[in-house]
Design a protein around this motif. Structure first.
Motif, PDB file in Angstrom:
ATOM      1  N   THR A  40      55.933  43.298 154.454  1.00 49.36           N
ATOM      2  CA  THR A  40      57.343  43.613 154.238  1.00 49.36           C
ATOM      3  C   THR A  40      57.921  44.439 155.384  1.00 49.36           C
ATOM      4  OG1 THR A  40      56.745  45.554 152.912  1.00 49.36           O
ATOM      5  CG2 THR A  40      57.095  43.490 151.750  1.00 49.36           C
ATOM      6  N   ASN A  63      61.455  32.825 160.631  1.00 50.12           N
ATOM      7  CA  ASN A  63      60.998  32.703 159.252  1.00 50.12           C
ATOM      8  C   ASN A  63      61.834  33.559 158.324  1.00 50.12           C
ATOM      9  OD1 ASN A  63      59.061  31.061 160.310  1.00 50.12           O
ATOM     10  ND2 ASN A  63      57.324  32.407 159.899  1.00 50.12           N
ATOM     11  N   ARG A 114      59.767  37.727 148.343  1.00 53.15           N
ATOM     12  CA  ARG A 114      59.666  38.159 149.740  1.00 53.15           C
ATOM     13  C   ARG A 114      60.995  38.739 150.229  1.00 53.15           C
ATOM     14  NH1 ARG A 114      55.936  33.552 152.829  1.00 53.15           N
ATOM     15  NH2 ARG A 114      53.965  34.207 151.873  1.00 53.15           N
ATOM     16  N   PRO A 131      57.475  40.893 159.016  1.00 54.16           N
ATOM     17  CA  PRO A 131      56.493  39.919 158.531  1.00 54.16           C
ATOM     18  C   PRO A 131      55.460  39.474 159.552  1.00 54.16           C
ATOM     19  CG  PRO A 131      58.668  39.365 157.747  1.00 54.16           C
ATOM     20  CD  PRO A 131      58.843  40.480 158.746  1.00 54.16           C
ATOM     21  N   THR A 152      49.924  37.069 153.166  1.00 53.66           N
ATOM     22  CA  THR A 152      50.498  36.333 154.297  1.00 53.66           C
ATOM     23  C   THR A 152      51.895  36.826 154.655  1.00 53.66           C
ATOM     24  OG1 THR A 152      51.405  34.620 152.830  1.00 53.66           O
ATOM     25  CG2 THR A 152      49.188  34.256 153.717  1.00 53.66           C
ATOM     26  N   PHE A 153      52.359  37.919 154.015  1.00 52.81           N
ATOM     27  CA  PHE A 153      53.732  38.372 154.277  1.00 52.81           C
ATOM     28  C   PHE A 153      53.807  39.889 154.184  1.00 52.81           C
ATOM     29  CE2 PHE A 153      58.191  39.221 153.418  1.00 52.81           C
ATOM     30  CZ  PHE A 153      58.844  38.314 154.251  1.00 52.81           C
ATOM     31  N   ASN A 161      58.279  36.284 164.035  1.00 53.88           N
ATOM     32  CA  ASN A 161      58.652  35.633 162.787  1.00 53.88           C
ATOM     33  C   ASN A 161      60.119  35.825 162.423  1.00 53.88           C
ATOM     34  OD1 ASN A 161      56.379  34.288 162.085  1.00 53.88           O
ATOM     35  ND2 ASN A 161      55.733  35.652 160.456  1.00 53.88           N
ATOM     36  N   ASP A 185      50.406  39.610 148.404  1.00 55.78           N
ATOM     37  CA  ASP A 185      50.712  38.405 149.174  1.00 55.78           C
ATOM     38  C   ASP A 185      50.230  38.651 150.600  1.00 55.78           C
ATOM     39  OD1 ASP A 185      51.793  36.278 150.579  1.00 55.78           O
ATOM     40  OD2 ASP A 185      53.784  36.444 149.695  1.00 55.78           O
TER      41      ASP A 185
END
Length: 459
Positions: free
Chosen positions: A361, A371, A399, A364, A358-359, A368, A356
């Motif tokens: 761990t 988020n 996520r 992030p 865009t994220f 953010n 992923d």
């Protein structure tokens, strides 16, 4: 040099100005109890008033097992590191005199984890004695002769902490004082790895990405790193990454990455290390140079096998000899990362960000925090809110499961107390999420009344 008295001694008094924020936290928690099907365990009558009056409830007190416990009994059950892991995991945090209040704030996530605060001053005895009740040690670092001021000190922190703990640990968490660690995810990551191997674990890097024409960005999704040994690489977009990440079997090496990566300008000619600086690949800015380094605020998990290679004498020699001018160093993470890379060890991505893109761990991304809170908020919702988030779908749940750290960037807050309150609230929200997740996988959540015609189910 002794630290000034005011930051520590005035800290408790300063919290009284923020009683309304504490009351808001109680209201949020009491509302969350309805989602759990009733009153949260251990919440006394008049908890809001008690929460405002008893400011000591903001801190963790020593439990019967020698580990931090919340002493006012008002929140959801706290997630605790299993007993068999409590001696295996330690933390290392750089400490400045201005950062003394963060010691108490970070107890929210540490909960008795043995922690070495590395400082170039001697804290007051009241700080030291209180710290002993929470598994805290203060390690003095003589910074005389260490170049690059605070950057040099920060780079020395892991090796100084490792020397202090000796062979009594397996994994060391290295981050800033305003880094929040979610220990349930940390345990998921390290439980699959051999601590005797040299592991440098993170997925958040400063890296000059190919599709941008400006300075460093983070987290760089296409930064070079391995994936854990045995990791299923199906679904990885190697074309977008620019390389096929090798398995870290038994650990990740620069040589293995160099062999797998077509971007040879990132590495020294003999593939023994990453280049401290490499030519920027964007045609629009051919004169600039790039840098690859872990992001210190996002945190790094280090194995005892790696730290045996990074003694204080090795680190000091590396900092003095490998970095010849101030312009070569952009932070303590630059120094620590490259001194690690010079040993031939390279980073290992736990495996989520590599899929992923865009994220990350490990924090992030810049700014953010909202988020992250939105993800946990979405998980607690029965109904679908209008904006900006629908209920927690499969990607949201994944996520949340993988989320390991959040870097609060305390200096960006108008007042440091606000940042510390966010640290506590993030950990409390994580506890709520974990409690609800446990109920969902056990007996499930309470049924929804038929009259709720706006009830939504996540796809």
């Amino acid at each position: 040099m002794k630290s000034p008295k005011s930051p520590y001694r005035q800290h408790k008094q300063q919290w009284s100005r923020h009683a309304p924020l504490v009351g808001i936290t109680v209201l949020v928690t009491l509302a969350a109890s309805n989602l759990l099907g009733g009153q949260l365990p251990g919440i006394p009558q008049g908890a809001a008033a008690q929460r405002q009056e008893d400011q000591q409830g903001l801190y963790l007190s020593q439990g019967a097992d020698g580990h931090g416990q919340q002493d006012d009994g008002w929140t959801v059950p706290q997630w605790q590191l299993p007993v068999e892991w409590r001696q295996k995991v330690v933390a290392a945090i750089p400490l400045s005199s201005e950062g003394l209040p963060w010691i108490k704030a970070s107890r929210a996530w540490r909960r008795g984890i043995r922690t070495a605060f590395v400082a170039d001053f001697q804290p007051f005895q009241e700080v030291v004695q209180e710290g002993k009740r929470h598994g805290e040690d203060f390690v003095f670092l003589n910074t005389t002769g260490i170049p690059f001021d605070y950057y040099g000190k920060a780079a020395m922190v892991p090796s100084m902490a490792a020397q202090h703990f000796g062979d009594s640990y397996e994994w060391l968490l290295y981050g800033d004082d305003d880094t929040v660690w979610f220990m349930d995810s940390v345990l998921d990551i390290i439980s699959k790895l051999d601590p005797q191997q040299p592991h440098f674990i993170t997925d958040h890097f400063w890296f000059w990405r190919q599709e941008v024409d400006h300075g460093p960005v983070h987290p760089g999704f296409d930064a070079p790193r391995c994936v854990p040994c045995g990791f299923n690489k199906s679904g990885i977009d190697t074309a977008r990454l620019g390389f096929d990440p090798p398995h870290a079997c038994p650990s990740c090496s620069v040589a293995a990455l160099c062999a797998a990566d077509t971007r040879k300008d990132l590495y020294t000619q003999d593939c023994s290390s990453f280049r401290l600086r490499y030519p920027q690949r964007e045609k629009s800015v051919p004169e600039t140079e790039g840098e690859f380094t872990a992001h210190g605020g996002a945190g790094v998990i280090l194995s005892v096998g790696l730290l045996r290679m990074l003694s204080p004498s090795y680190m000091l020699d590396c900092i003095r000899t490998q970095f010849t001018e101030p312009g070569m160093v952009h932070g303590g993470d630059t120094l620590f990362s490259h001194c690690t890379f010079y040993t031939g060890v390279a980073p290992t991505d736990p495996g989520f960000f590599i899929r992923d893109l865009t994220f990350a761990t490990f924090d992030p991304g810049s700014q953010n925090v909202r988020n992250v809170m939105d993800l946990m908020y979405a998980y607690t919702k029965r109904m679908e809110p209008t904006v900006p988030i629908v209920c927690c779908d499969a990607q949201c749940e994944e996520r949340l499961r993988w989320l390991a750290t959040v870097h609060l960037r305390g200096l960006h807050f108008k007042e440091p107390e606000a940042a510390m309150m966010y640290m506590r609230q993030l950990v409390e929200l994580r506890d709520l999420y974990l409690s609800m997740r446990g109920r969902a996988t056990g007996s499930g959540h309470s049924p929804v009344p038929p009259s709720w015609d706006n009830y939504k189910v996540c796809a």
